[in-house]
Design a protein around this motif. Structure first.
Motif, mmCIF file in Angstrom:
data_model
loop_
_atom_site.group_PDB
_atom_site.id
_atom_site.type_symbol
_atom_site.label_atom_id
_atom_site.label_comp_id
_atom_site.label_asym_id
_atom_site.label_seq_id
_atom_site.Cartn_x
_atom_site.Cartn_y
_atom_site.Cartn_z
ATOM 1 N N ARG A 78 0.902 -0.958 -0.002
ATOM 2 C CA ARG A 78 -0.084 0.336 -0.473
ATOM 3 C C ARG A 78 0.893 1.507 -0.214
ATOM 4 O O ARG A 78 0.699 2.126 -0.967
ATOM 5 C CB ARG A 78 -0.609 0.278 1.186
ATOM 6 N N VAL A 79 2.238 0.914 0.583
ATOM 7 C CA VAL A 79 2.725 2.338 0.303
ATOM 8 C C VAL A 79 2.782 2.594 -0.776
ATOM 9 O O VAL A 79 3.517 4.323 -1.523
ATOM 10 C CB VAL A 79 3.863 2.095 1.722
ATOM 11 N N VAL A 80 4.037 1.720 -1.385
ATOM 12 C CA VAL A 80 4.236 1.689 -2.881
ATOM 13 C C VAL A 80 3.009 2.236 -3.809
ATOM 14 O O VAL A 80 3.505 3.226 -4.752
ATOM 15 C CB VAL A 80 5.094 1.276 -3.324
ATOM 16 N N GLN A 81 1.778 1.885 -3.624
ATOM 17 C CA GLN A 81 0.817 1.609 -4.499
ATOM 18 C C GLN A 81 0.312 3.322 -4.356
ATOM 19 O O GLN A 81 -0.074 4.416 -5.200
ATOM 20 C CB GLN A 81 -0.781 1.083 -3.484
ATOM 21 N N THR A 82 0.294 3.882 -3.189
ATOM 22 C CA THR A 82 0.005 5.392 -3.462
ATOM 23 C C THR A 82 1.339 6.511 -3.412
ATOM 24 O O THR A 82 1.226 7.849 -4.249
ATOM 25 C CB THR A 82 -0.351 5.876 -1.632
ATOM 26 N N GLY A 83 2.358 6.041 -2.853
ATOM 27 C CA GLY A 83 3.638 6.885 -2.759
ATOM 28 C C GLY A 83 4.684 6.802 -4.339
ATOM 29 O O GLY A 83 4.565 7.845 -4.452
ATOM 30 N N LEU A 84 4.555 5.652 -5.279
ATOM 31 C CA LEU A 84 4.211 6.235 -6.867
ATOM 32 C C LEU A 84 3.880 6.403 -7.550
ATOM 33 O O LEU A 84 3.567 6.234 -8.764
ATOM 34 C CB LEU A 84 5.265 4.741 -6.729
ATOM 35 N N LYS A 85 2.411 6.396 -7.055
ATOM 36 C CA LYS A 85 1.295 6.617 -8.464
ATOM 37 C C LYS A 85 1.300 7.470 -9.172
ATOM 38 O O LYS A 85 0.605 8.108 -10.005
ATOM 39 C CB LYS A 85 -0.156 6.813 -7.199
ATOM 40 N N ASP A 86 2.376 9.099 -8.574
ATOM 41 C CA ASP A 86 2.930 9.838 -9.641
ATOM 42 C C ASP A 86 3.560 9.654 -10.517
ATOM 43 O O ASP A 86 3.927 10.250 -11.003
ATOM 44 C CB ASP A 86 2.985 11.387 -8.629
ATOM 45 N N GLN A 87 3.972 8.769 -10.298
ATOM 46 C CA GLN A 87 5.103 7.695 -11.368
ATOM 47 C C GLN A 87 4.903 7.311 -12.879
ATOM 48 O O GLN A 87 5.770 6.895 -13.291
ATOM 49 C CB GLN A 87 6.197 6.961 -10.597
ATOM 50 N N PHE A 88 3.849 6.988 -12.081
ATOM 51 C CA PHE A 88 3.464 6.098 -13.253
ATOM 52 C C PHE A 88 1.930 6.691 -13.967
ATOM 53 O O PHE A 88 1.194 6.876 -13.320
ATOM 54 C CB PHE A 88 3.269 4.220 -13.060
ATOM 55 N N SER A 89 1.700 6.382 -15.308
ATOM 56 C CA SER A 89 0.736 6.821 -16.174
ATOM 57 C C SER A 89 -0.477 5.905 -15.113
ATOM 58 O O SER A 89 -1.710 5.993 -15.631
ATOM 59 C CB SER A 89 0.368 6.620 -17.576
ATOM 60 N N ARG A 90 -0.868 4.303 -14.328
ATOM 61 C CA ARG A 90 -1.832 4.157 -14.019
ATOM 62 C C ARG A 90 -1.133 3.596 -13.049
ATOM 63 O O ARG A 90 -0.488 3.530 -12.542
ATOM 64 C CB ARG A 90 -2.283 2.210 -15.355
ATOM 65 N N LEU A 91 -2.731 3.702 -12.259
ATOM 66 C CA LEU A 91 -2.060 3.074 -10.878
ATOM 67 C C LEU A 91 -1.604 1.410 -10.127
ATOM 68 O O LEU A 91 -2.273 0.385 -10.998
ATOM 69 C CB LEU A 91 -3.524 2.607 -9.483
ATOM 70 N N MET A 92 -1.021 0.907 -9.613
ATOM 71 C CA MET A 92 -0.263 0.296 -8.963
ATOM 72 C C MET A 92 -1.443 -0.917 -8.740
ATOM 73 O O MET A 92 -2.162 -0.418 -8.103
ATOM 74 C CB MET A 92 0.939 0.464 -8.411
#
Length: 320
Positions: free
Chosen positions: A43-57
């Motif tokens: 959940r940390v990476v799903q939220t923390g990296l959401k602006d790094q990718f064009s789609r949600l992890m």
């Protein structure tokens, strides 16, 4: 000012585009059932990296052997998957150190990045007769078999190790501990609340979402010194006279045959995220202390940790 904003947005979009060319369907594998520490890590990476990718992890759960099923899959059918990362903790590293993953070792995966640091915690139900760690330890001194302890890991796991170190601090044999193993922290918490176990050896981070419920009490945090808010009110085992400390490193690895390009794209995504207030906020919300490492720096640190874990495993009689 408007031109500067457009330039920043353009740079960010170019970064996302470059990452997306290597990572089209980002996925985090939590190698346990929902509700425990691996779930938290994803959940940390799903939220923390959401602006790094064009789609949600995407978060996928892969329970079995406290990470054994996952590491086996990423050494057989998904060794070069550029999209997937797998959550690990110090418990996973302990399993590698003690041979719990069979033939797979620390050299069979690519350690990628950290989510942050967590710390062990000694937890009881809110209506437990144990109000302090001293009360619990005094009963264990009288009869080490009188209390049922449980956690999300088998004998020899990091959660078992926390209990073993508590036993050693009062000069009791860890092998006399009555221990119930669950496949993940979520199941262990359910066991505590249901009365199957009396003490849960968990992690402070995974307790964050439960603190307001009033169902559980934290007797001690296994850190060297008191943690910042919202955990500052919980005493450490050390300050209560028991020399026990357990730092939980939370992070991610990838398959060993992932291309250098894909691996470096992930490293870059983490390095970008570490600089943002959003990543710091999600660490705080999940009860993690910032410990940000990615790429070669993490790989070196992990290898050093595994050497130390093998030494501790020998001290507690897990391996010869």
């Amino acid at each position: 000012m408007k031109k500067l904003s457009i330039a920043i947005m353009t740079t960010a979009l170019m970064g996302i585009s470059a990452l997306s060319s290597e990572i089209k369907k980002p996925e985090c594998i939590a190698p346990a059932k929902p509700g425990g520490g691996f779930d938290l890590t994803c959940r940390v990476v799903q939220t923390g990296l959401k602006d790094q990718f064009s789609r949600l992890m995407k978060v996928t759960f892969m329970p079995g052997g406290i990470g054994a099923v996952a590491i086996n899959q990423f050494n057989t059918t998904r060794t070069d998957d550029p999209n997937a990362i797998v959550a690990f903790s110090s418990g996973s590293l302990l399993n590698l150190a003690t041979g719990k993953y069979g033939k797979w070792t620390e050299n069979d995966v690519k350690f990628l990045a950290t989510a942050g640091a967590d710390f062990g915690a000694v937890v009881v139900k809110s209506n437990s007769k144990y109000k302090t760690l001293d009360q619990l330890m005094n009963d264990l001194k009288k009869d080490p078999t009188s209390i049922i302890i449980g956690a999300g890991g088998s004998v020899g796991s990091q959660d078992w190790m926390k209990g073993a170190l508590l036993f050693k601090s009062i000069k009791k044999d860890p092998r006399k501990m009555r221990y119930v193993a669950y496949d993940g922290g979520g199941d262990a918490i359910a066991g505590l609340l249901g009365g199957s176990i009396q003490v849960y050896m968990g992690d402070i981070g995974e307790m964050t979402s439960h603190l307001d419920s009033g169902n559980m009490r934290i007797l001690a945090v296994l850190s060297k010194k008191r943690l910042p808010e919202p955990f500052s009110k919980y005493p450490t085992a050390i300050e209560q006279g028991y020399d026990v400390e357990w730092t939980v490193l939370r992070g991610y690895y990838m398959g060993k045959n992932v291309s250098t390009k894909a691996y470096n794209a992930w490293v870059k995504a983490f390095e970008n995220a570490y600089k943002t207030p959003e990543f710091k906020k999600i660490q705080e919300e999940k009860g993690l202390i910032p410990l940000n490492m990615a790429g070669e720096e993490l790989d070196k640190s992990v290898k050093e940790r595994i050497i130390k874990l093998r030494e501790i495993a020998k001290e507690t009689g897990l391996i010869k």
